[in-house]
Design a protein around this motif. Structure first.
Motif, PDB file in Angstrom:
ATOM      1  N   VAL A 146      46.720  26.140   5.149  1.00  0.00           N
ATOM      2  CA  VAL A 146      48.058  25.753   4.733  1.00  0.00           C
ATOM      3  C   VAL A 146      48.591  24.800   5.797  1.00  0.00           C
ATOM      4  N   ILE A 147      49.082  23.637   5.359  1.00  0.00           N
ATOM      5  CA  ILE A 147      49.508  22.607   6.298  1.00  0.00           C
ATOM      6  C   ILE A 147      50.959  22.226   6.028  1.00  0.00           C
ATOM      7  N   GLN A 148      51.767  22.186   7.084  1.00  0.00           N
ATOM      8  CA  GLN A 148      53.126  21.663   6.899  1.00  0.00           C
ATOM      9  C   GLN A 148      53.117  20.200   7.297  1.00  0.00           C
ATOM     10  N   VAL A 149      53.736  19.363   6.448  1.00  0.00           N
ATOM     11  CA  VAL A 149      53.728  17.918   6.690  1.00  0.00           C
ATOM     12  C   VAL A 149      55.083  17.539   7.269  1.00  0.00           C
ATOM     13  N   PHE A 150      55.068  16.988   8.473  1.00  0.00           N
ATOM     14  CA  PHE A 150      56.334  16.718   9.153  1.00  0.00           C
ATOM     15  C   PHE A 150      57.210  15.714   8.413  1.00  0.00           C
ATOM     16  N   GLN A 151      56.581  14.728   7.776  1.00  0.00           N
ATOM     17  CA  GLN A 151      57.395  13.728   7.089  1.00  0.00           C
ATOM     18  C   GLN A 151      57.738  14.153   5.670  1.00  0.00           C
TER      19      GLN A 151
ATOM     20  N   GLY B 154      61.214  11.657  16.193  1.00  0.00           N
ATOM     21  CA  GLY B 154      61.220  13.103  16.368  1.00  0.00           C
ATOM     22  C   GLY B 154      59.901  13.704  16.779  1.00  0.00           C
ATOM     23  N   ILE B 155      58.781  12.968  16.613  1.00  0.00           N
ATOM     24  CA  ILE B 155      57.523  13.543  17.080  1.00  0.00           C
ATOM     25  C   ILE B 155      56.924  12.713  18.205  1.00  0.00           C
TER      26      ILE B 155
ATOM     27  N   GLU C 119      60.267  17.231  10.419  1.00  0.00           N
ATOM     28  CA  GLU C 119      60.019  16.636  11.731  1.00  0.00           C
ATOM     29  C   GLU C 119      60.887  17.303  12.806  1.00  0.00           C
ATOM     30  N   ARG C 120      62.050  17.787  12.385  1.00  0.00           N
ATOM     31  CA  ARG C 120      62.986  18.427  13.319  1.00  0.00           C
ATOM     32  C   ARG C 120      62.411  19.657  14.014  1.00  0.00           C
ATOM     33  N   ILE C 121      61.422  20.274  13.350  1.00  0.00           N
ATOM     34  CA  ILE C 121      60.812  21.455  13.956  1.00  0.00           C
ATOM     35  C   ILE C 121      60.132  21.055  15.267  1.00  0.00           C
ATOM     36  N   ALA C 122      59.596  19.829  15.285  1.00  0.00           N
ATOM     37  CA  ALA C 122      58.858  19.399  16.474  1.00  0.00           C
ATOM     38  C   ALA C 122      59.769  18.765  17.523  1.00  0.00           C
ATOM     39  N   THR C 123      60.881  18.153  17.093  1.00  0.00           N
ATOM     40  CA  THR C 123      61.683  17.337  18.009  1.00  0.00           C
ATOM     41  C   THR C 123      62.084  18.030  19.318  1.00  0.00           C
ATOM     42  N   PRO C 124      62.732  19.214  19.253  1.00  0.00           N
ATOM     43  CA  PRO C 124      63.139  19.817  20.533  1.00  0.00           C
ATOM     44  C   PRO C 124      61.942  20.167  21.415  1.00  0.00           C
ATOM     45  N   ARG C 125      60.826  20.494  20.793  1.00  0.00           N
ATOM     46  CA  ARG C 125      59.638  20.869  21.584  1.00  0.00           C
ATOM     47  C   ARG C 125      59.055  19.652  22.291  1.00  0.00           C
ATOM     48  N   VAL C 126      59.048  18.529  21.562  1.00  0.00           N
ATOM     49  CA  VAL C 126      58.567  17.294  22.171  1.00  0.00           C
ATOM     50  C   VAL C 126      59.461  16.952  23.359  1.00  0.00           C
ATOM     51  N   ALA C 127      60.778  17.047  23.142  1.00  0.00           N
ATOM     52  CA  ALA C 127      61.732  16.700  24.194  1.00  0.00           C
ATOM     53  C   ALA C 127      61.558  17.606  25.411  1.00  0.00           C
ATOM     54  N   LEU C 128      61.366  18.891  25.167  1.00  0.00           N
ATOM     55  CA  LEU C 128      61.242  19.829  26.291  1.00  0.00           C
ATOM     56  C   LEU C 128      59.932  19.634  27.041  1.00  0.00           C
TER      57      LEU C 128
END
Lengths: 461, 595
Positions: free
Chosen positions: A53-58, A92-93, A221-230
């Protein structure tokens, strides 16, 4: 090892796609989803020996079942970090969107990071002077702390965040080693523009790393954004010895995206439809603030979230408050009264303040003054409630003095200009001046010595 | 040795399913994947096993092996526990730091205890002695504050052979061999025990002695007994953690177990930095020398958070079995319940209230029931106890949610934290109206013998003043204080002295952070003496403004700070000042009446 590409999907459901008969695929692995000429990025969220199962960021808009190709990249979601990211703007990524060149030199790091070993942490004690009296005096920000702003629609949280970043300083230190990581999740173009141009005006822009996922960008994409930033922040702090202030806005949009994803995965919902693991998920980001023994840098977080319907018991502010080290709550009532910054001080709190103020940090009387101001202002609320029933004339003399104190406190202490930068000494002096509105017998939280030294009663005319 | 192993076929977050697992036991520890992540079997079905993995599962692939260990999830019990910091499955965090750096890496393992360290062992039995389960056979001075008693593990008894002489030994030295009907058993300096099985004892005893915490609102009004269970529920920012830290610092227990379960990393660091510097007011030894920390912070794997509670309570039971009084703080049990919910969700179990699994209440009951005062195993007639104090973090501060309501059923002491008190910076913000303790009646005798015969009476009187004040406050809110008659005004004023001068207690004050029982008694006595004398004057018609002399009221409010625990005779002076103040008022009134 050659990367395998699979043609065709078995199912598309919301942001999720299902691929059958895959082999040698790892949990949380990144995938490239190719459809005609377009490339999207996704992540494996569940895997068995039969399907992935794959979630697609876009998002999955425009994909079809038979033409979509999926390539498993054999690694988890990573971002390339180096000192070159300072001054740049990314999506965001973590892909550059400012028209500049790609990041050439750098190392790839997993955006999920690893938890800091609790035994490696250093307890944060360095007071950051924000120049805002309400914060410095009553809910002091400490380097390495995570202190969110709980706000609501239409309240000036962005202005306050900008004012804090412009004015924040550690006493007796040069400010050269300071960087800001700004992560925007689903915020309006205007808000992002305001923040960026404010950084530019203050000359800080060359030390700002920006990750933008705006309101009309893909939700997932928002799921990844804060993690990328941190991940970027951790690199700058713990590899490059910088003091990094991370602003995450708006966490409410992040949580909405998480709920959407969780629902489409068919998970059992908890309160208000948010997934049961919302607490752990938020913690995996907020806990990335801190300091480490033997390392010079630090990560300080100011997440901003808008409370849906101004409700502080809503799951998002509620769970956030349980993880973060205090909160700054903005008050609509003060906003109506024309107070800027409208910080509602009674529900606000800084948990790390107790060890970062007082003798050797700010001033010996600071803890007592702040406790006294809280207690007195809390009494003001009671008196105001009483006055609205029986009228001001019927109040006792002491109660009337509390009312006077309350008004002066809001007008002089809480209120200050957007460009006004008050030192901690000025803030404390102001606090003592206002306490002069009250008789000495009411001031039980300060010591007798302090009363002798600083207290000057304002006699009624 | 070639260990038996199966194969992964599905991965969903911390839950992994594997086939070809025939022979594996329920709750057996397994090593998952090429990285050898630690996991525990939680469901068995045919030859498939469902495993909860205690580490992050990113990158794990179907087809990777799952290695069986043949052992249940256990803790290692022996010298070296005290002063250590472990994660939820007893990995020593300091050792992990030296092995893998400042960030926790996966698949890194380390023995919980140091096998290289030499301990000074005093052996207490001789060749040929008959020994039984739970008997103390050797002693080790573990820290300056704790004597570690090496015991015969449960279910073993028989004749001692091959006894070592006293001397310096490492953990895995065989101290002696016990010959019994079932065979020979080696006794080492350490033993293992499965975390989900309570350790046995002879019998449970009724509570008889309070766990003195040095916190006035608790000791005076809502005491907890040694062996009791208490819950501290409160929304965020009401001071749960500060209260837990206060209890960990000042409670009169021999061993403190502090479980940071899904909470903030910095809070654990605070304990780690602060405790070695603080001294126990009773023994004068550093507090860290009686403390064991379990830190599974909110960003560490959620399944290890589930295990941390059991790891903690099992270690606590081990020290209880030595005859110690142990206090266990769990901060927070709500995070533990959420871990249960998360894993249950991944298992696709049918949810009950708010997504929590239906077995939530039985798990909570099992945990709190491991508290208690017991007669321990062994030939000597000795007692030990575990007191459990669990913090509860109800969403939105709403006490009607499942974790709080179920917890309330299984604890006898309820210290409700109040948001409005916290907002007014009244700390500890334990509400005197909503809290209760069922131990109060059982502890009356102890207070009478060890503090003063009228301590319980005074505490009841003070509480009734506070509750009367609560009724009066409703009136004041509507019409103001001025309209009350003087005797009621006095109650409001004295209740205020009690709130500010007695119930409030600063955790950060040098003098007042810990308050001796006798100091509590003296303070209470003097405040009530003030009330009695003032109210007798007022009943004679003296104006209330006369008795509310600012200086006297200030003295009462500040005596918590002005009188240190070791100088209680200063209360005599305060008593005298107040006495003579009233004597002169009495005189004035009498002469006015005569005139």
């Amino acid at each position: 090892m050659p990367l395998k590409e699979y043609m065709g999907l078995s199912q598309i459901n919301g942001p999720l796609i299902f691929v059958e008969n895959v082999g040698n695929v790892g949990y949380n692995e990144v995938v490239e989803v190719n459809f005609r000429q377009e490339k999207r990025i996704g992540q494996v969220v569940q895997i068995s020996d039969k399907f992935a199962v794959i979630q697609v960021f876009q998002g999955t808009e425009g994909l079809n079942i038979n033409e979509t190709r999926v390539k498993f990249l054999g690694k988890t979601l990573q971002v390339k970090v180096s000192e070159e990211i300072l001054g740049r703007i990314f999506n965001g990524i973590g892909e550059p969107i400012d028209g500049g060149v790609d990041i050439i030199n750098g190392v790839y790091q997993d955006i999920n990071g690893s938890p800091i070993n609790p035994a490696s942490r250093m307890y944060p004690r360095n007071f950051i002077q924000t120049g805002v009296s309400a914060i410095d005096g009553l809910m002091t920000l400490i380097r390495g702390q995570k202190l969110p702003i709980f706000s609501g629609n239409g309240l000036p949280h962005n202005r306050l965040a900008v004012q804090i970043t412009k004015q924040a300083k550690i006493k007796g230190e040069e400010s050269g080693n300071f960087a800001i990581v700004f992560a925007a999740m689903g915020i309006k173009h205007d808000d992002a523009q305001f923040m960026l141009s404010s950084f530019e005006e203050s000359g800080a822009i060359k030390n700002v790393v920006t990750f933008l996922n705006l309101a009309d960008d893909p939700t997932i994409e928002r799921i990844a954004t804060p993690r990328v930033a941190l991940t970027a922040a951790e690199y700058l702090a713990f590899e490059k010895d910088m003091h990094v202030l991370v602003i995450l806005t708006d966490m409410t949009n992040y949580c909405e995206a998480l709920r959407e994803l969780s629902t489409s995965r068919g998970e059992v919902p908890s309160r208000k439809g948010y997934p049961g693991y919302l607490y752990s998920d938020l913690a995996s980001m907020y806990e990335r603030a801190g300091m480490i023994r033997d390392k010079k840098g630090s990560v300080t977080q100011i997440p901003i979230l808008s409370m849906p319907n101004d409700d502080i018991t809503h799951p998002i502010p509620d769970l956030t408050g349980y993880i973060t080290e205090g909160q700054i709550v903005l008050s609509r009532e003060l906003q109506r009264k024309g107070v800027y910054p409208p910080i509602g001080i009674l529900p606000s709190l800084s948990r790390l303040m107790k060890d970062g103020i007082g003798e050797g940090y700010t001033r010996a009387d600071h803890p007592h003054v702040s406790s006294q101001l809280f207690a007195a202002y809390s009494r003001v609320q009671e008196v105001r409630a009483l006055a609205s029933i029986i009228g001001e004339e019927e109040l006792t003399n002491i109660d009337r003095r509390y009312l006077k104190f309350g008004d002066a406190f809001e007008k002089e202490f809480l209120s200050q200009g957007y460009d006004e930068d008050r030192s901690i000494e000025e803030t404390l002096a102001l606090g003592w001046k206002l306490l002069g509105n009250l008789p000495q017998s009411e001031l039980t939280r300060v010591s007798e010595d302090e009363l002798k030294r600083y207290y000057k009663e304002i006699k009624e005319s | 040795m070639n260990k038996k192993s199966g194969k992964i076929y599905m991965i969903n977050g911390p839950v992994v399913k594997a086939r070809e697992m025939t022979g594996v036991m329920m709750h057996e520890v397994v090593k998952v994947g090429k990285l050898k992540l630690t996991g525990e079997v939680i469901v068995l079905e045919g030859d498939t096993a469902t495993i909860q993995v205690y580490e992050e599962t990113s990158g794990l692939k179907p087809g990777e092996p799952v290695e069986m260990s043949g052992e249940l999830l256990s803790v290692m019990l022996g010298p070296g526990l005290v002063g250590s910091v472990f994660d939820g499955i007893q990995r020593p965090l300091e050792v992990l730091r030296s092995k893998s750096g400042d960030f926790l890496q996966r698949g890194v393992t380390a023995e919980p205890l140091d096998f290289e360290k030499q301990w000074d062992v005093e052996v207490l039995v001789n060749e040929g002695d008959q020994i039984e389960e739970g008997q103390v056979v050797a002693k080790v001075k573990e820290t300056s504050a704790v004597e570690h008693r090496i015991m015969v593990p449960p279910h073993i008894s028989g004749k001692v052979t091959k006894v070592k002489k006293p001397g310096k030994y490492k953990l895995d030295t065989v101290l002696m061999v016990v010959e019994s009907e079932s065979g020979k058993h080696e006794i080492k300096l350490y033993q293992n025990w499965p975390v989900r099985v309570p350790r046995p004892y002879k019998e449970r005893l009724a509570p008889s002695e309070p766990l003195v915490t040095g916190q006035r609102v608790i000791d005076t009004f809502f005491p907890i007994s040694k062996g009791g269970a208490a819950a501290i529920p409160g929304g965020f920012g009401t001071g749960k953690t500060v209260t837990q830290h206060q209890l960990a610092k000042w409670a009169d227990a021999d061993i403190i177990l502090y479980i940071g379960c899904g909470e903030r990393g910095n809070e654990m660091t605070e304990v780690l930095e602060e405790f070695p510097k603080l001294t126990d007011p009773r023994s004068g030894k550093p507090l860290m020398e009686r403390t064991i920390l379990i830190a599974n912070t909110s960003n560490m794997p959620v399944s290890a958070r589930e295990a941390s509670i059991y790891t903690g309570v099992t270690i606590a039971e081990y020290f209880r079995d030595m005859g110690y009084n142990v206090a266990l703080m769990a901060d927070s049990t709500s995070r533990w319940a959420e871990a249960l919910r998360e894993i249950s969700g991944r298992l696709e179990e049918m949810p009950a209230e708010e997504g929590f699994p239906p077995y939530l209440s039985s798990r909570i009951a099992e945990f709190y029931e491991r508290a208690g005062r017991v007669k321990i195993l062994g030939p000597e007639d000795k007692n030990g106890s575990i007191s459990i104090i669990g913090a509860v973090s109800p969403p939105g501060g709403d006490f009607s949610e499942p974790v709080t309501t179920h917890t309330k059923r299984f604890v006898r002491c309820f210290w409700a934290l109040d948001k409005s008190l916290a907002n007014a910076r009244h700390y500890p913000s334990i509400s005197w109206l909503d809290s209760y303790s069922e131990y109060t009646t059982e502890l009356v005798d102890w207070f009478a013998q060890n503090v003063n015969t009228d301590f319980s009476k005074l505490s009841k009187r003070a509480m009734s003043l506070l509750s009367e004040d609560n009724n009066l406050q409703q009136i004041i809110k509507l019409v103001g204080e001025d309209v009350l008659p003087d005797d009621q005004k006095l109650i409001v004023r004295v209740a205020n002295i009690l709130k500010v001068g007695y119930l409030q207690q600063s955790a950060f004050s040098e003098v007042d952070a810990f308050c001796d029982m006798h100091k509590q008694y003296e303070m209470l006595r003097i405040i009530l003496m003030y009330y009695d004398r003032a109210s007798s004057l007022i009943s004679k018609g003296v104006a209330i403004s006369e008795v509310l002399e600012e200086k006297i009221v200030n003295t009462l409010m500040r005596m918590k700070e002005s009188v240190p625990n070791e100088k209680l005779d200063q209360f005599k002076q305060i008593e005298k000042t107040i006495g003579s103040f009233f004597d002169s008022l009495d005189e004035k009134y009498e002469s006015a009446k005569e005139a």
